[in-house]
Scaffold this motif. Sequence first.
Motif, short mmCIF file in Angstrom:
data_model
loop_
_atom_site.label_atom_id
_atom_site.label_comp_id
_atom_site.label_asym_id
_atom_site.label_seq_id
_atom_site.Cartn_x
_atom_site.Cartn_y
_atom_site.Cartn_z
N ALA A 160 -7.21 -13.82 7.92
CA ALA A 160 -6.58 -12.43 7.74
C ALA A 160 -6.84 -11.79 6.46
N LEU A 161 -6.84 -12.76 5.39
CA LEU A 161 -6.90 -12.28 3.88
C LEU A 161 -8.48 -11.46 3.67
N ALA A 162 -9.42 -12.17 4.45
CA ALA A 162 -10.60 -11.60 4.19
C ALA A 162 -10.71 -10.42 4.96
N ARG A 167 -6.40 -6.61 -0.94
CA ARG A 167 -5.14 -6.24 -0.51
C ARG A 167 -4.34 -7.51 -0.53
N VAL A 168 -3.01 -7.09 -0.98
CA VAL A 168 -1.86 -8.12 -1.11
C VAL A 168 -1.20 -8.10 0.15
N TRP A 169 -0.98 -9.60 0.79
CA TRP A 169 -0.31 -9.59 1.79
C TRP A 169 1.05 -10.46 1.41
N HIS A 172 5.55 -12.81 4.76
CA HIS A 172 6.00 -12.45 6.22
C HIS A 172 4.96 -11.74 6.85
N GLU A 173 4.07 -11.09 6.28
CA GLU A 173 2.80 -10.37 6.93
C GLU A 173 1.73 -11.22 7.34
N LEU A 174 1.59 -12.27 6.53
CA LEU A 174 0.60 -13.31 6.97
C LEU A 174 0.90 -14.25 8.03
N ALA A 175 2.13 -14.48 8.07
CA ALA A 175 2.82 -15.20 9.25
C ALA A 175 2.57 -14.52 10.41
N VAL A 215 -0.24 -13.51 -5.99
CA VAL A 215 0.40 -12.26 -6.43
C VAL A 215 1.83 -12.50 -6.85
N ALA A 216 2.42 -13.05 -8.10
CA ALA A 216 3.74 -13.13 -8.26
C ALA A 216 4.81 -12.48 -7.60
N GLY A 217 5.78 -12.90 -6.86
CA GLY A 217 6.79 -12.06 -6.07
C GLY A 217 6.37 -11.61 -4.99
N VAL A 218 5.11 -11.50 -4.56
CA VAL A 218 4.56 -10.77 -3.43
C VAL A 218 4.03 -11.60 -2.41
N GLY A 219 3.07 -12.22 -2.65
CA GLY A 219 2.12 -13.04 -1.61
C GLY A 219 1.08 -13.49 -2.01
N TYR A 220 -0.27 -13.23 -1.39
CA TYR A 220 -1.41 -13.66 -1.54
C TYR A 220 -2.63 -12.48 -1.22
N LYS A 221 -3.72 -12.70 -2.03
CA LYS A 221 -4.64 -11.84 -1.44
C LYS A 221 -6.13 -12.77 -1.75
N LEU A 222 -7.39 -12.00 -1.26
CA LEU A 222 -8.51 -12.72 -1.23
C LEU A 222 -9.01 -12.15 -2.75
N GLY A 223 -9.45 -12.84 -3.52
CA GLY A 223 -9.85 -12.72 -4.92
C GLY A 223 -11.32 -12.17 -4.92
#
Length: 228
Positions: A160-162, A167-169, A172-175, A215-223
């Motif tokens: 999903a990240l890839a 893009r910051v997920w 909730h979106e990742l789940a 990403v603090a307070g938001v979620g995760y992204k592929l770096g």
Amino acid sequence: MILVVDDETKIRQLLRSYLEREGYTVLEAASGGEALELAATVDLVILDLRLPDRPGHDIARHLRRSTDVPVIMLTARAGEADRIAGLRLGADDYVTKPFSPGELVARVTAVLRRATGESTPGAAHSFGGGALRIDTQRREVVVDDRPVVLTRSEFDLLAALAGRPGRVWSRHELARRARGERDGDTDERTIDAHVKNLRRKLDDPPAVARLVETVAGVGYKLGVDRDA
């Protein structure tokens, strides 16, 4: 990532089973509202035209105004006028019920091939100058030429990240994207646990640029970016 939009649970489950057998990751939506929430983050939409909250044609119009995601329309109407109307709305293909699940999967593959130029579904991609390689068809991950064994949840999260590097997920979106979960079915803190395990297996220490960034307070992204 394929989004199946149909208010019939049996049809969604049937298509999910066939698509996952071919290596695709699948999301489900039972209404037009859910479809619009998820459609911008998937690679293709299978859209039933008879939905409980709004006509599928309205959903198709909205998708064509807001995204270029391919759409395969699914309907019980077999008339030529209906097919023409659907195609004029921008549908990439049109399938009538009852249908062969195997044929529909083949149509999904063909539409994705035309849309992306790939010769095979789920083709492997590399990221960060070859540091990370992901093959969604074989469900294989390689980091610095080292094969990495992931659980289904970990792989789906990474895929999903890839799918949208950088893009910051949100959790909730990742789940929902990684597992196709319905609202409330998954504690979003579970995503944090999956990320922790994923980083450990990817050998992704905090002292260096992460493959999976917080990403603090938001979620995760592929770096890392996808290689050309």
